[in-house]
Design a protein around this motif. Structure first.
Motif, PDB file in Angstrom:
ATOM      1  N   GLY A 288      21.958  28.083  28.572  1.00  0.00           N
ATOM      2  CA  GLY A 288      20.714  27.425  28.211  1.00  0.00           C
ATOM      3  C   GLY A 288      19.991  27.976  27.009  1.00  0.00           C
ATOM      4  N   ALA A 289      20.609  28.869  26.238  1.00  0.00           N
ATOM      5  CA  ALA A 289      19.956  29.403  25.050  1.00  0.00           C
ATOM      6  C   ALA A 289      19.681  28.293  24.036  1.00  0.00           C
ATOM      7  N   SER A 290      18.573  28.434  23.296  1.00  0.00           N
ATOM      8  CA  SER A 290      18.229  27.421  22.293  1.00  0.00           C
ATOM      9  C   SER A 290      17.233  28.000  21.294  1.00  0.00           C
ATOM     10  N   PRO A 291      17.561  27.904  19.990  1.00  0.00           N
ATOM     11  CA  PRO A 291      18.826  27.429  19.456  1.00  0.00           C
ATOM     12  C   PRO A 291      19.891  28.522  19.504  1.00  0.00           C
ATOM     13  N   VAL A 292      21.147  28.103  19.429  1.00  0.00           N
ATOM     14  CA  VAL A 292      22.277  29.020  19.290  1.00  0.00           C
ATOM     15  C   VAL A 292      22.795  28.875  17.864  1.00  0.00           C
ATOM     16  N   ILE A 293      22.834  29.989  17.152  1.00  0.00           N
ATOM     17  CA  ILE A 293      23.177  29.994  15.730  1.00  0.00           C
ATOM     18  C   ILE A 293      24.397  30.882  15.524  1.00  0.00           C
ATOM     19  N   LEU A 294      25.343  30.420  14.743  1.00  0.00           N
ATOM     20  CA  LEU A 294      26.569  31.172  14.456  1.00  0.00           C
ATOM     21  C   LEU A 294      26.685  31.403  12.967  1.00  0.00           C
ATOM     22  N   THR A 295      26.975  32.644  12.559  1.00  0.00           N
ATOM     23  CA  THR A 295      27.166  32.957  11.151  1.00  0.00           C
ATOM     24  C   THR A 295      28.581  33.455  10.907  1.00  0.00           C
ATOM     25  N   GLY A 296      29.086  33.215   9.706  1.00  0.00           N
ATOM     26  CA  GLY A 296      30.417  33.667   9.340  1.00  0.00           C
ATOM     27  C   GLY A 296      30.776  33.196   7.956  1.00  0.00           C
ATOM     28  N   THR A 297      32.046  33.363   7.590  1.00  0.00           N
ATOM     29  CA  THR A 297      32.495  32.990   6.249  1.00  0.00           C
ATOM     30  C   THR A 297      33.596  31.941   6.246  1.00  0.00           C
ATOM     31  N   ARG A 298      34.147  31.621   7.425  1.00  0.00           N
ATOM     32  CA  ARG A 298      35.285  30.699   7.480  1.00  0.00           C
ATOM     33  C   ARG A 298      34.844  29.369   8.088  1.00  0.00           C
ATOM     34  N   ASP A 299      34.884  28.340   7.258  1.00  0.00           N
ATOM     35  CA  ASP A 299      34.364  27.041   7.676  1.00  0.00           C
ATOM     36  C   ASP A 299      35.098  26.472   8.884  1.00  0.00           C
ATOM     37  N   LYS A 300      36.419  26.666   8.963  1.00  0.00           N
ATOM     38  CA  LYS A 300      37.165  26.112  10.100  1.00  0.00           C
ATOM     39  C   LYS A 300      36.712  26.737  11.410  1.00  0.00           C
ATOM     40  N   ARG A 301      36.464  28.033  11.390  1.00  0.00           N
ATOM     41  CA  ARG A 301      36.002  28.693  12.612  1.00  0.00           C
ATOM     42  C   ARG A 301      34.557  28.318  12.916  1.00  0.00           C
ATOM     43  N   LEU A 302      33.757  28.164  11.891  1.00  0.00           N
ATOM     44  CA  LEU A 302      32.378  27.723  12.119  1.00  0.00           C
ATOM     45  C   LEU A 302      32.361  26.329  12.738  1.00  0.00           C
ATOM     46  N   ALA A 303      33.299  25.485  12.328  1.00  0.00           N
ATOM     47  CA  ALA A 303      33.388  24.135  12.897  1.00  0.00           C
ATOM     48  C   ALA A 303      33.742  24.207  14.387  1.00  0.00           C
ATOM     49  N   ILE A 304      34.618  25.150  14.779  1.00  0.00           N
ATOM     50  CA  ILE A 304      34.931  25.330  16.197  1.00  0.00           C
ATOM     51  C   ILE A 304      33.686  25.805  16.937  1.00  0.00           C
ATOM     52  N   GLY A 305      32.903  26.663  16.275  1.00  0.00           N
ATOM     53  CA  GLY A 305      31.649  27.107  16.866  1.00  0.00           C
ATOM     54  C   GLY A 305      30.715  25.945  17.161  1.00  0.00           C
ATOM     55  N   LYS A 306      30.674  24.968  16.269  1.00  0.00           N
ATOM     56  CA  LYS A 306      29.867  23.762  16.510  1.00  0.00           C
ATOM     57  C   LYS A 306      30.377  23.024  17.742  1.00  0.00           C
ATOM     58  N   GLU A 307      31.686  22.906  17.862  1.00  0.00           N
ATOM     59  CA  GLU A 307      32.271  22.222  19.015  1.00  0.00           C
ATOM     60  C   GLU A 307      31.954  22.955  20.318  1.00  0.00           C
TER      61      GLU A 307
END
Length: 384
Positions: free
Chosen positions: A217-236
């Motif tokens: 239930g955390a909000s917002p959840v924010i992910l940082t990094g340098t690799r767009d493909k992995r960041l996209a998985i984070g969105k999923e």
């Protein structure tokens, strides 16, 4: 045939006297050898290993030993079997064990504390004061006691959890990773509903930290990094916002997203001086930081900022306080899809190739799984 005194076996699950196991040689050497099948003692079970995931720590152990501490000496002992993120089937029961049945599918935790030191009695068995002393009852499979790059391993019953039929073997290997993420959030407070959480680093632990935080239930959840493909998985997996730190200043963006005050919780999964500094400066006053990565060198950081702003910093090791059981519950209820980080599957005999894929991130490898079951190889062929 395998039938040690006091150990319960079943003709439906015959166990050989000798098993195949990968063992360490010199640094960066690993060999497939025959080893005696281990024998479970009191409060232990023998697990037939069906699948094992590769962790970055496994690569470190094979390369140079630390952070493992095996047999009382470093860099490491030859003939030791690494590997700790495994699941399998209960194949034999130690004396008087009735908590599990032969034939049950199980996932594992790494650490079994001695059960008698101050830390174990506090539930902090990953910080056992008898760490590395099996004669005192401590086990850390793949670190101080033989691990899962083999056909069989012994586990204390406290480290074993039933796997539901709805969960595949490869998914069950990810319970340890999800449990580590859960442990980090537990140490930060546990009740994270409505709190802002930043996860730094989209590796396996970071990605599943996003999933666990969102499921809690955390909000917002924010992910940082340098690799767009992995960041996209984070969105999923549930990230409300991802930040590519090559393009945006993560501290500025986090403060913008949190009304200028910074995040309540930060889970740091990258382990660099720069990212730890970012964690310190994006956390709000009275907030909490979990250090979930092993920095490879000493770092310089802004301790004064931590003190002035009453920011708490926690280091975690592994998946303590039964976090894997809670992570398993979320996964069993399909609160998130951990298999999004499973990218490749190999057979146990092909472990060196699997290690190379994990080490060099070939084909964007994230979590590489090694399996002894041909059906799992076929069902997960699409993941490669």
């Amino acid at each position: 045939m395998y039938h040690p005194a006091g150990v319960k076996t079943s003709p439906n699950f015959p166990v050989p006297e000798q098993m195949k196991a990968w063992v360490l040689g010199n640094p960066d050497e690993i060999f497939l050898r025959d080893k005696p099948t281990p024998v479970p003692k009191r409060a232990e079970v023998l697990v037939r290993i069906d699948a094992v995931a590769i962790c970055a720590t496994d690569l470190e152990i094979i390369h140079r030993g630390p952070p493992a501490s095996i047999g009382g000496g470093l860099p490491f002992n030859k003939n030791f079997t690494p590997g700790h993120e495994y699941m399998g089937t209960v194949a034999a029961l130690g004396p008087d064990v009735d908590e599990f049945e032969i034939g049950q599918r199980v996932s594992v935790e790494i650490h079994a504390g001695c059960g008698q030191c101050k830390r174990c009695r506090q539930g902090m068995y990953t910080s056992c004061l008898n760490y590395g002393r099996p004669e005192k009852g401590h086990r850390a499979n793949g670190f101080t006691t033989d691990g899962g790059f083999a056909e069989y391993a012994v586990n204390h019953i406290n480290t074993v959890e039933h796997v539901p039929d709805t969960m595949s073997d490869p998914e069950a290997t990810l319970v340890v990773t999800a449990g580590t993420s859960m442990y980090g959030l537990t140490e930060l407070g546990g009740l994270v509903a409505g709190e802002s959480v930043v996860v730094i680093g989209p590796g396996p632990i970071g990605l599943l930290a996003v999933a666990v935080a969102k499921a809690l239930g955390a909000s917002p959840v924010i992910l940082t990094g340098t690799r767009d493909k992995r960041l996209a998985i984070g969105k999923e997996l549930g990230a409300d916002r991802v930040i590519n730190i090559s393009n945006e200043n993560p501290v500025d963006v986090v403060k913008q997203l949190t009304g200028g005050i910074g995040a309540d919780y930060v889970v740091e999964c990258a382990g660099s001086e720069a990212t730890i500094d970012q964690a310190i400066h994006m956390t709000n006053r009275g907030g909490k930081i979990c250090l979930a990565a092993f920095p490879h060198m000493p770092i310089t950081t802004d301790i004064a900022h931590l003190v002035r702003n009453n920011i708490y910093v926690y280091g975690i090791r592994g998946e303590g306080k039964s976090a894997t059981r809670r992570a398993m519950a979320l996964m069993a209820e399909k609160k998130f899809d951990a298999t999004r980080i499973h990218t490749h599957t190999f057979a146990l005999d092909d472990l060196p190739t699997a290690l190379r894929y994990a080490r060099e991130r070939i084909e964007d490898a994230i979590k590489v799984v090694v399996t002894t079951r041909p059906t799992e190889m076929l069902s997960n062929a699409a993941a490669r």
